[in-house]
Design a protein around this motif. Structure first.
Motif, PDB file in Angstrom:
ATOM      1  N   THR A  47      -4.081  -5.366  -2.304  1.00  0.00           N
ATOM      2  CA  THR A  47      -2.988  -4.989  -1.411  1.00  0.00           C
ATOM      3  C   THR A  47      -2.339  -6.267  -0.887  1.00  0.00           C
ATOM      4  O   THR A  47      -3.013  -7.247  -0.579  1.00  0.00           O
ATOM      5  CB  THR A  47      -3.469  -4.140  -0.219  1.00  0.00           C
ATOM      6  OG1 THR A  47      -4.385  -4.887   0.558  1.00  0.00           O
ATOM      7  CG2 THR A  47      -4.095  -2.844  -0.686  1.00  0.00           C
ATOM      8  N   ALA A  71      -2.571   0.667  -8.709  1.00  0.00           N
ATOM      9  CA  ALA A  71      -2.755   1.460  -7.493  1.00  0.00           C
ATOM     10  C   ALA A  71      -2.337   2.916  -7.644  1.00  0.00           C
ATOM     11  O   ALA A  71      -2.629   3.734  -6.780  1.00  0.00           O
ATOM     12  CB  ALA A  71      -1.983   0.813  -6.346  1.00  0.00           C
ATOM     13  N   ALA A  94      -9.154   2.751  -6.580  1.00  0.00           N
ATOM     14  CA  ALA A  94     -10.003   1.841  -5.801  1.00  0.00           C
ATOM     15  C   ALA A  94     -10.041   0.451  -6.422  1.00  0.00           C
ATOM     16  O   ALA A  94     -10.190  -0.547  -5.720  1.00  0.00           O
ATOM     17  CB  ALA A  94     -11.409   2.413  -5.688  1.00  0.00           C
ATOM     18  N   ALA A 127       0.818  -1.217   0.000  1.00  0.00           N
ATOM     19  CA  ALA A 127       0.000   0.000   0.000  1.00  0.00           C
ATOM     20  C   ALA A 127       0.852   1.268   0.000  1.00  0.00           C
ATOM     21  O   ALA A 127       0.469   2.285  -0.594  1.00  0.00           O
ATOM     22  CB  ALA A 127      -0.935  -0.010   1.204  1.00  0.00           C
ATOM     23  N   ASP A 149      -7.589  -1.753  -4.790  1.00  0.00           N
ATOM     24  CA  ASP A 149      -7.624  -1.976  -3.345  1.00  0.00           C
ATOM     25  C   ASP A 149      -7.697  -3.451  -2.959  1.00  0.00           C
ATOM     26  O   ASP A 149      -7.154  -3.868  -1.935  1.00  0.00           O
ATOM     27  CB  ASP A 149      -8.819  -1.239  -2.719  1.00  0.00           C
ATOM     28  CG  ASP A 149      -8.608   0.270  -2.674  1.00  0.00           C
ATOM     29  OD1 ASP A 149      -7.455   0.705  -2.895  1.00  0.00           O
ATOM     30  OD2 ASP A 149      -9.575   1.000  -2.434  1.00  0.00           O
ATOM     31  N   GLN A 150      -8.361  -4.245  -3.789  1.00  0.00           N
ATOM     32  CA  GLN A 150      -8.528  -5.668  -3.476  1.00  0.00           C
ATOM     33  C   GLN A 150      -7.208  -6.440  -3.544  1.00  0.00           C
ATOM     34  O   GLN A 150      -7.127  -7.587  -3.109  1.00  0.00           O
ATOM     35  CB  GLN A 150      -9.517  -6.292  -4.453  1.00  0.00           C
ATOM     36  CG  GLN A 150      -9.084  -6.182  -5.909  1.00  0.00           C
ATOM     37  CD  GLN A 150     -10.155  -6.581  -6.894  1.00  0.00           C
ATOM     38  OE1 GLN A 150     -10.744  -7.651  -6.767  1.00  0.00           O
ATOM     39  NE2 GLN A 150     -10.426  -5.721  -7.875  1.00  0.00           N
TER      40      GLN A 150
END
Length: 414
Positions: A396, A330, A390, A207, A393-394
């Motif tokens: 990370t 990302a 977004a 992240a 995000d799944q």
């Protein structure tokens, strides 16, 4: 692997990592010490004094046989290595790895060994600990062993030395991790009795590698396209991408003063940084192409923050995903795909609102992708930029590995 160790610590495990010496990594691909900053301090690290003899470049250390007949010396080295374990370059490490895990187990009994490959000789250590002390083990193959992920074909036969080792190892493994569904399906078909123990554990991204901000490109100052990753693709592949870049700049006013920055390791071993790729980059400087060399992990987010679009250059096809595709998503920036159409990265990118699609290694198609990305860069709203971020995000790494470690612990308990 770093996140795997951290997640085991997080769920209460005592973790010891067996690695080779840092100097050995320097000889091979280089090393980024900033990657160690986020290793949980409770992780114990054992570094073994193992190194690849063939990567030694100091001729003062060569013996007479190597100095007089270097090719013959390498041939004999490969033969000696594969007599221990069927893997060139690393097979001779078998005894040292086996003794290391046995020693660690005697001093502090282990409940699980997780073998991360490559090198595959790590499997011999897992087998030795199982054979001598019945310590359960799991295997993290990432790209697999019996599948050639670049060409998409079987890497070796079932009755070969490698095939017999793989069969033996998987017959007794608690679990097998691979990075994508095509590789998982290969193993499920190859070993049907083992199918329910094959799991897809994707690479994901850290992240803190994401710039995490609203994006404000400055077209007048010049858009910046970027590539960050190892330069392991062929020279013709690179030339196709750079030819498309040149054509796009000539065709699209938005790209007239744009810059294309590439960062990463350039080759490995003795040829690192001194090869035909380096010459191609030098020749492309007239087209505002800049090769900036390797980047430390700690720098990644700030590098991405200075770019307006990403260029994903990948080798292989449907069996290759890459780790960078998640990181690229990302950023929330437009992504130009410079890889085969039938590539697993395409599966991951599908649904990303700022992906230009995969035209394959077609110069005209890539030219249009560069142009499309330039327009996306200047026309994307803050909301669209946020939606693109977004989408990643799944993936990370913390989220993916926490689930993988939890599932492995549960499998071990069965």
């Amino acid at each position: 692997m770093r996140e795997t160790a951290n997640q085991f610590v997080k769920v209460g495990w005592d973790v010891t990592v067996v690695n080779i010496a840092r100097e050995s990594w320097e000889l091979d691909s280089g090393i980024d010490l900033s990657l160690l900053d986020q290793v949980d301090p409770r992780v114990k690290i054992v570094e073994l004094p193992l190194a690849r003899e063939d990567l030694e470049t100091d001729i003062r250390l060569f013996d007479e046989a190597r100095a007089l007949d270097p090719n013959g010396w390498v041939a004999k080295l490969r033969k000696r290595q594969t007599e221990k374990f069927p893997e060139p370059n690393f097979g001779e490490w078998r005894d040292d790895l086996e003794q290391a895990v046995l020693r660690i187990h005697r001093e502090h009994p282990a409940d699980l060994l997780l073998a991360s490959c490559v090198p595959y000789v790590n499997l011999a250590a897992a087998w030795k600990l199982w054979e001598d002390a019945k310590v359960p083990y799991a295997v993290d193959f990432r790209d697999g062993w019996s599948i050639d992920v670049i060409d998409g074909v079987e890497a070796f036969a079932r009755d070969s030395a490698e095939g017999r080792w793989e069969q033996k190892i998987l017959d007794h493994a608690v679990s097998l991790w691979v990075v994508n569904d095509p590789i998982a399906e290969h193993y499920r078909r190859r070993y049907p009795d083992f199918a329910d123990r094959v799991h897809v554990v994707r690479n994901g991204y850290d992240a803190d590698s994401s710039p995490g901000r609203a994006h404000n490109p400055d077209a007048e100052a010049g858009l910046v396209f970027g590539y960050l990753g190892t330069v392991n693709f062929t020279v013709p592949h690179l030339e196709t991408v750079l030819n498309a870049w040149r054509a796009a700049r000539a065709k699209e006013p938005l790209l007239a003063n744009a810059r294309f920055e590439l960062r990463g390791h350039l080759g490995n071993g003795a040829t690192r940084g001194a090869n035909r790729h380096a010459e191609v980059f030098k020749e492309a400087e007239a087209d505002n192409v800049v090769f900036g060399g390797p980047a430390a992990k700690a720098e990644v987010s700030s590098i991405y923050a200075g770019w307006d679009a990403m260029v994903l250059i990948l080798i292989g096809g449907r069996f290759v995903t890459s780790g960078k595709v998640y990181e690229y998503m990302a950023t929330g920036l437009p992504i130009v795909s410079a890889h085969a159409v039938e590539h697993d990265a395409s599966n991951v990118l599908r649904g990303h609102p700022l992906w230009t699609g995969a035209p394959g290694l077609d110069e005209a198609g890539l030219t249009e992708s560069f142009i499309k990305a330039a327009h996306m860069a200047v026309e994307t709203t803050d909301e669209e930029h946020a939606d693109a971020m977004a989408h990643a995000d799944q993936f990370t790494r913390e989220a993916l590995m926490s689930v993988a470690v939890k599932n492995l612990v549960e499998e071990l308990a069965k």
